[in-house]
Design an enzyme around this catalytic site. Structure first.
Site, PDB file in Angstrom:
ATOM      1  N   HIS A 222      22.956  66.570  49.773  1.00 47.81           N
ATOM      2  CA  HIS A 222      22.272  65.305  49.450  1.00 47.81           C
ATOM      3  C   HIS A 222      22.990  64.557  48.322  1.00 47.81           C
ATOM      4  O   HIS A 222      22.379  63.764  47.611  1.00 47.81           O
ATOM      5  CB  HIS A 222      20.814  65.537  49.051  1.00 47.81           C
ATOM      6  CG  HIS A 222      20.049  66.381  50.012  1.00 47.81           C
ATOM      7  ND1 HIS A 222      19.510  65.888  51.186  1.00 47.81           N
ATOM      8  CD2 HIS A 222      19.742  67.715  50.010  1.00 47.81           C
ATOM      9  CE1 HIS A 222      18.900  66.859  51.841  1.00 47.81           C
ATOM     10  NE2 HIS A 222      19.044  67.982  51.159  1.00 47.81           N
ATOM     11  N   SER A 343      45.497  46.344  41.163  1.00 53.66           N
ATOM     12  CA  SER A 343      44.715  45.126  41.322  1.00 53.66           C
ATOM     13  C   SER A 343      45.556  43.920  40.940  1.00 53.66           C
ATOM     14  O   SER A 343      46.361  43.987  40.008  1.00 53.66           O
ATOM     15  CB  SER A 343      43.471  45.194  40.433  1.00 53.66           C
ATOM     16  OG  SER A 343      42.877  43.914  40.299  1.00 53.66           O
ATOM     17  N   LYS A 349      43.746  48.914  36.840  1.00 50.47           N
ATOM     18  CA  LYS A 349      43.221  49.576  38.028  1.00 50.47           C
ATOM     19  C   LYS A 349      44.288  50.406  38.745  1.00 50.47           C
ATOM     20  O   LYS A 349      45.449  50.051  38.825  1.00 50.47           O
ATOM     21  CB  LYS A 349      42.674  48.543  39.020  1.00 50.47           C
ATOM     22  CG  LYS A 349      41.430  47.818  38.569  1.00 50.47           C
ATOM     23  CD  LYS A 349      40.230  48.739  38.447  1.00 50.47           C
ATOM     24  CE  LYS A 349      39.801  49.308  39.789  1.00 50.47           C
ATOM     25  NZ  LYS A 349      39.338  48.280  40.730  1.00 50.47           N
ATOM     26  N   GLU A 356      40.652  54.756  51.408  1.00 52.68           N
ATOM     27  CA  GLU A 356      39.648  53.735  51.723  1.00 52.68           C
ATOM     28  C   GLU A 356      39.944  53.125  53.098  1.00 52.68           C
ATOM     29  O   GLU A 356      39.026  52.865  53.887  1.00 52.68           O
ATOM     30  CB  GLU A 356      39.643  52.651  50.649  1.00 52.68           C
ATOM     31  CG  GLU A 356      39.139  53.122  49.290  1.00 52.68           C
ATOM     32  CD  GLU A 356      39.182  52.004  48.259  1.00 52.68           C
ATOM     33  OE1 GLU A 356      38.624  50.923  48.532  1.00 52.68           O
ATOM     34  OE2 GLU A 356      39.790  52.207  47.186  1.00 52.68           O
TER      35      GLU A 356
END
Length: 522
Positions: A222, A343, A349, A356
């Site tokens: 969970h 970025s 970043k 992804e």
């Protein structure tokens, strides 16, 4: 039927097209090293020309003029340009050229053996097909939209090249059984290539596990901390998933490996052909028993795309795990710069973009399956032109899944687990609570209640279970004794796991031994 064994890592390149090695000729045996994809479109950039335009070196010095269709005998006028553009498939099915030529070689040899063409005509056809294959692979072949598809392009070019003998090649076959033969050959090679790439990722994950012996990480249910597990155990869970993926693909390969050639349009032929000869020559198990089923069946592509979709879901889950673990909130892994992006506006970043995109591209693979399921729903027997739409989703699914597998393996080879950060994070969550319940040796519902009250005491004191004194534990239940501390803490907890397949150190060592042997990892 040929067997498929285990495989070594493939070259680091995405698939462009799947083809049998030229030396295979009629055998249907494909060299995996000859199967290569790239980030380019499905085929190398060769222009598909219309009747009025040409951008490649033609077979003849002057641009081709629009010609009568090979099927056009009963027609008094040609199709309009709009219809021709809408119905052509050469823009995508030319990827089947090698398999189409393989099938034609087998068919011509069979026709000659059965006395349906002369040996000299067969030899002319085989020589012409060799030359056409050479021109295609050299980028010298002109693909014409007015010739509609890969079959008509090759056949018409063969007629241009050798004349009358080429017109005998289509004896006792139809484009219906021809395209299904091509497509099954292509899918068979594609399955071999996907399975090989699956094994490549398995090897990368096992090697990553071997590099991180003894590292304990929180296990989650969970998305809440549950029990301690060895990182090796977690990585091997993905290896197990991938093994099932490979098994599904190989099962699919067995079922698809039957030959439709000779089924013709749908009813077979009255000519004395030998379908067993062509089936054997192309490496199939046997001819398909029912000619109607042979030209209408798309179960093999539905099954293939279903297997690809399950792989995509597994890779998406792996991607999600690693994207989370690379976040500042977790900080469990650091991808190297070579598999990260930055970025355009935030200079600090460092993003795990490859995983992804793996997560995102899973939607594309699932979408390809849904397209095929929807396409086949409600179609009457036997062949319908709707089925021309089966190729592009399959080509896309294979190209995408191969890319996902390759980049996942690349990512696995370029990440570091932050052991100090992980060890500092381990105390939170009472990961040893279940081990403590096992220690008590009373009915589990009773021990569950006792340990639950122990955790509540820790909450009130803001401490861990192993920080409770023996007196505090005895105040909850007198069964606690000083040996309880051999069960508390994640390290002790890990050592208490002993069931087959568990996260205990010896169990995981056995799992690793199994996989290093199976995948031939030294």
């Amino acid at each position: 039927m040929e067997s498929v064994g285990h495989y070594s890592a493939t070259p680091s390149s995405l698939f462009l097209s799947i083809s049998s090695s030229s030396s295979a000729k009629l055998s249907g045996q494909t060299s995996l090293s000859s199967l290569a994809f790239s980030h380019r479109p499905i085929m190398p950039k060769r222009e598909v020309i219309s009747a009025s335009s040409q951008t490649q070196a033609p077979l003849s010095p002057s641009p081709p003029e629009k010609e009568n269709k090979l099927w056009g005998g009963r027609f008094e006028e040609s199709v309009t340009d709009v219809v021709e553009r809408f119905t052509e498939s050469i823009s995508f099915d030319k990827v089947l050229y090698k398999h189409d030529i393989m099938g034609s070689r087998a068919h011509a040899s069979m026709l000659a053996k059965q006395g349906l063409m002369s040996a000299s005509d067969r030899d002319s056809i085989l020589k012409g097909l060799d030359e056409i294959e050479r021109r295609i692979e050299k980028g010298e072949f002109v693909w014409r939209t007015d010739r509609e598809d890969v079959h008509m392009n090759i056949e018409a070019a063969l007629i241009d090249m050798i004349g009358e003998p080429a017109k005998k090649l289509h004896t006792a076959r139809s484009r219906n059984d021809q395209v299904l033969t091509d497509f099954r050959l292509w899918c068979r090679d594609a399955i071999d290539s996907v399975v090989e790439r699956v094994k490549h990722l398995q090897v990368a994950l096992v090697k990553l596990a071997l590099k991180n012996e003894g590292l304990i990480v929180p296990g989650y249910t969970h998305l809440q901390r549950a029990q301690p597990v060895l990182l090796q155990h977690l990585l091997l869970a993905f290896v197990e998933q991938l093994e099932r993926d490979a098994g599904r693909l190989l099962d699919c390969r067995v079922r698809l490996n039957f030959c439709p050639l000779g089924a013709c349009a749908l009813a077979g032929t009255g000519l004395p052909i030998d379908r067993f000869m062509t089936s054997e020559a192309l490496g199939f198990t046997a001819p398909m028993r029912n000619s109607i089923d042979a030209v209408s069946d798309r179960d093999f592509v539905l099954e293939f795309l279903s297997a690809n979709s399950i792989i995509a879901i597994h890779l998406s889950r792996l991607g999600e795990e690693w994207v989370l673990w690379a976040s500042e909130e977790f900080g469990f892994i650091t991808p190297s710069d070579s598999v990260s992006t930055g970025s355009s506006i935030m200079p600090q970043k460092k993003n795990p973009d490859p995983m992804e995109l793996v997560r995102g591209k899973s939607a594309r693979v699932v979408g390809d399956l849904v397209t095929l399921l929807t396409l086949c729903k409600g179609l009457p027997l036997a062949y319908n032109r709707d089925l021309q739409e089966d190729k592009e989703p399959v080509f896309d699914s294979v190209k995408t899944i191969l890319g996902m597998l390759e980049v996942s393996a690349e990512f696995a080879q370029n990440i570091t687990f932050n052991q100090d950060r992980i060890k500092k994070a381990l105390p939170a969550g009472y990961l040893d609570a279940t081990t403590l319940a096992d220690y008590l040796g009373v009915p589990f519902r009773t021990s569950h209640d006792i340990v639950g009250r122990s955790v509540a005491l820790c909450d009130s004191k803001n401490c861990q279970l192993r920080d409770l004194s023996l007196d505090e534990l005895k105040s909850i239940n007198p069964m606690f004794d000083k040996d309880v501390y051999d069960y508390l803490g994640v390290e002790n907890s890990i050592e208490k796991f002993c069931s087959y397949g568990s996260t205990g150190s010896s169990c995981v060592a056995d799992q690793l031994s199994y996989w290093t042997a199976k995948l031939e990892i030294s």
